[in-house]
Motif scaffolding. Structure first.
Motif, short mmCIF file in Angstrom:
data_model
loop_
_atom_site.label_atom_id
_atom_site.label_comp_id
_atom_site.label_asym_id
_atom_site.label_seq_id
_atom_site.Cartn_x
_atom_site.Cartn_y
_atom_site.Cartn_z
N ARG A 62 0.83 -1.21 0.00
CA ARG A 62 0.00 0.00 0.00
C ARG A 62 0.87 1.27 0.00
O ARG A 62 0.55 2.24 -0.69
CB ARG A 62 -0.93 -0.01 1.21
CG ARG A 62 -2.01 -1.09 1.16
CD ARG A 62 -3.01 -0.94 2.30
NE ARG A 62 -4.12 -1.86 2.14
CZ ARG A 62 -4.21 -3.04 2.74
NH1 ARG A 62 -3.24 -3.43 3.56
NH2 ARG A 62 -5.24 -3.82 2.55
N ASP A 91 -6.57 -7.71 -0.17
CA ASP A 91 -7.17 -6.45 -0.62
C ASP A 91 -6.16 -5.32 -0.82
O ASP A 91 -6.52 -4.23 -1.25
CB ASP A 91 -8.28 -5.98 0.33
CG ASP A 91 -7.82 -5.75 1.76
OD1 ASP A 91 -6.59 -5.77 2.00
OD2 ASP A 91 -8.69 -5.56 2.64
N CYS A 92 -4.87 -5.59 -0.56
CA CYS A 92 -3.85 -4.59 -0.86
C CYS A 92 -3.44 -4.65 -2.33
O CYS A 92 -2.61 -3.84 -2.77
CB CYS A 92 -2.61 -4.79 0.01
SG CYS A 92 -1.62 -6.26 -0.43
N GLU A 214 -15.15 -3.33 0.59
CA GLU A 214 -14.96 -1.88 0.45
C GLU A 214 -13.56 -1.49 -0.01
O GLU A 214 -13.40 -0.65 -0.90
CB GLU A 214 -15.31 -1.19 1.77
CG GLU A 214 -15.29 0.33 1.70
CD GLU A 214 -16.36 0.89 0.77
OE1 GLU A 214 -16.04 1.84 0.03
OE2 GLU A 214 -17.49 0.37 0.78
N PRO A 215 -12.49 -2.08 0.56
CA PRO A 215 -11.13 -1.65 0.14
C PRO A 215 -10.82 -1.95 -1.32
O PRO A 215 -9.85 -1.40 -1.85
CB PRO A 215 -10.21 -2.46 1.07
CG PRO A 215 -11.05 -2.81 2.24
CD PRO A 215 -12.43 -3.03 1.69
N ALA A 218 -12.15 0.92 -5.22
CA ALA A 218 -11.65 2.15 -5.84
C ALA A 218 -11.51 2.03 -7.35
O ALA A 218 -12.07 2.83 -8.11
CB ALA A 218 -10.32 2.55 -5.21
N ILE A 244 -13.32 8.11 -5.08
CA ILE A 244 -11.96 7.58 -4.97
C ILE A 244 -11.07 8.46 -4.08
O ILE A 244 -10.49 7.97 -3.11
CB ILE A 244 -11.36 7.35 -6.36
CG1 ILE A 244 -12.23 6.34 -7.12
CG2 ILE A 244 -9.93 6.84 -6.25
CD1 ILE A 244 -11.91 6.21 -8.60
N LEU A 247 -12.69 8.39 -0.38
CA LEU A 247 -12.68 7.15 0.39
C LEU A 247 -11.35 6.40 0.33
O LEU A 247 -11.04 5.61 1.22
CB LEU A 247 -13.79 6.22 -0.11
CG LEU A 247 -15.22 6.76 0.02
CD1 LEU A 247 -16.20 5.78 -0.62
CD2 LEU A 247 -15.57 7.00 1.48
N TYR A 248 -10.56 6.66 -0.72
CA TYR A 248 -9.31 5.92 -0.90
C TYR A 248 -8.15 6.87 -1.23
O TYR A 248 -7.45 6.69 -2.23
CB TYR A 248 -9.46 4.88 -2.03
CG TYR A 248 -10.76 4.11 -1.97
CD1 TYR A 248 -10.89 3.00 -1.14
CD2 TYR A 248 -11.86 4.50 -2.73
CE1 TYR A 248 -12.08 2.30 -1.06
CE2 TYR A 248 -13.06 3.80 -2.66
CZ TYR A 248 -13.17 2.70 -1.83
OH TYR A 248 -14.34 2.01 -1.75
N GLU A 250 -5.29 7.11 -0.12
CA GLU A 250 -3.96 6.48 -0.15
C GLU A 250 -3.64 5.88 -1.52
O GLU A 250 -2.47 5.64 -1.83
CB GLU A 250 -3.87 5.40 0.94
CG GLU A 250 -4.65 4.13 0.66
CD GLU A 250 -6.15 4.26 0.89
OE1 GLU A 250 -6.88 3.29 0.60
OE2 GLU A 250 -6.59 5.33 1.36
N GLN A 251 -4.65 5.68 -2.34
CA GLN A 251 -4.41 5.19 -3.70
C GLN A 251 -4.16 6.41 -4.60
O GLN A 251 -4.96 6.75 -5.47
CB GLN A 251 -5.59 4.35 -4.19
CG GLN A 251 -5.79 3.09 -3.36
CD GLN A 251 -6.62 2.04 -4.08
OE1 GLN A 251 -6.63 1.94 -5.30
NE2 GLN A 251 -7.32 1.24 -3.31
N ALA A 255 -6.39 8.20 -7.40
CA ALA A 255 -7.14 9.35 -6.88
C ALA A 255 -6.85 10.59 -7.72
O ALA A 255 -7.76 11.37 -8.04
CB ALA A 255 -6.77 9.60 -5.42
#
Length: 285
Positions: A62, A91-92, A214-215, A218, A244, A247-248, A250-251, A255
């Motif tokens: 991640r 999920d990573c 959920e994870p 994205a 995105i 909620l995400y 870190e991506q 994003a």
């Protein structure tokens, strides 16, 4: 709907905090991904518990993904697959959801060479069945400039859409296989955006996301947004894409792409001020 979009844009800066415990997790939650990566790797070097080692490897994935160090994130995920091909930390997975650069048609890139080793779920460097690794490899090759690589990716993704029969007393593995099947389906839909005819199609894709953890949503949200945008529904596309960065966050590569695409759609909707807000938000990722 416009009011909802305004609300979503307004809460962007609030979406970055989460409760964590370890030093690495605290750094990650604060968006200090380089520091988090260093802490996770140091902790992993001294960790003896297999389950915690897997978690730390997942956090390394991640962190690298957030830093845009894609090749390293792929390598770390494949390392996770070597020891736990159907890990609960699956999920990573740093799937590719858009082509970030132009691949050379002359030869395979470093990423493609790595993916070609892992593309088949059974004949891969781990020596065991590895559908999660195969899924990542296929997502990498789907953007290849070389037709044989894309064909292999499409073939493998099609096979991965079948989760297989459930195995008694292997609840976690059964669940991961189902998640892999849905993600493989969403990866295939990356190739179908340009031929969409009706909004019922991206709407059906959107409904599929209810069955994803959920994870993992994205990237699929990005594809659904592309579908709506292709059909001229920029309002709905923006709503999908805005999920995105909110909620995400870190991506970061995804994003940022979602924010840019959403800003372009807002320009088409004659809403330049909101578009500028999104472009400014990129600097805060």
């Amino acid at each position: 709907m416009k009011h909802l979009l305004t609300f979503l844009i307004g809460i962007l800066p609030l979406a970055f905090a989460s409760a964590q415990t370890s030093a690495g997790d605290d750094a990650f939650a604060a968006g200090k991904y380089e520091t988090a990566l260093e802490l996770y790797r140091k902790q992993r070097d001294t960790e003896s518990r297999p389950e915690e080692k897997q978690r730390l490897t997942a956090q390394c994935v991640r962190s690298l993904h957030a830093l845009g160090r894609s090749t390293e994130s792929y390598q770390e995920f494949f390392n996770l697959c070597r020891v736990a091909p159907l890990s609960k930390h699956f999920d990573c997975i740093p799937l590719v959801w858009f082509a970030s650069r132009s691949f050379t048609p002359v030869g395979n890139t470093t990423d493609e060479k790595l993916a070609l080793q892992w593309i088949h779920p059974k004949t891969n460097p781990s020596g065991i069945e590895n559908p999660a690794a195969s899924l990542l490899a296929a997502s990498i090759l789907l953007s290849s400039a070389q037709q044989p690589n894309r064909s292999r990716a499409l073939e493998q993704l099609d096979q991965l859409t079948y989760a297989g029969p459930e195995v008694k007393e292997k609840e976690t593995e059964n669940h991961v296989r189902k998640q892999i099947a849905i993600l493989a389906q969403m990866q295939l839909r990356r190739t179908k955006v340009t031929v969409l005819k009706s909004e019922s199609e991206p709407a059906a894709w959107e409904a599929t996301l209810e069955n994803l953890d959920e994870p993992l949503r994205a990237g699929p949200w990005y594809v659904v947004g592309q579908g709506y945008a292709k059909l001229g529904n920029d309002e709905q596309a923006v709503l999908c894409w805005m999920r995105i960065p909110i909620l995400y966050p870190e991506q970061r590569p995804l994003a940022e792409k979602a924010l840019r695409d959403a800003a372009n759609s807002l320009q088409k909707l004659q809403r330049p001020d909101e578009a500028k807000t999104l472009l400014d938000e990129i600097q805060r990722l």
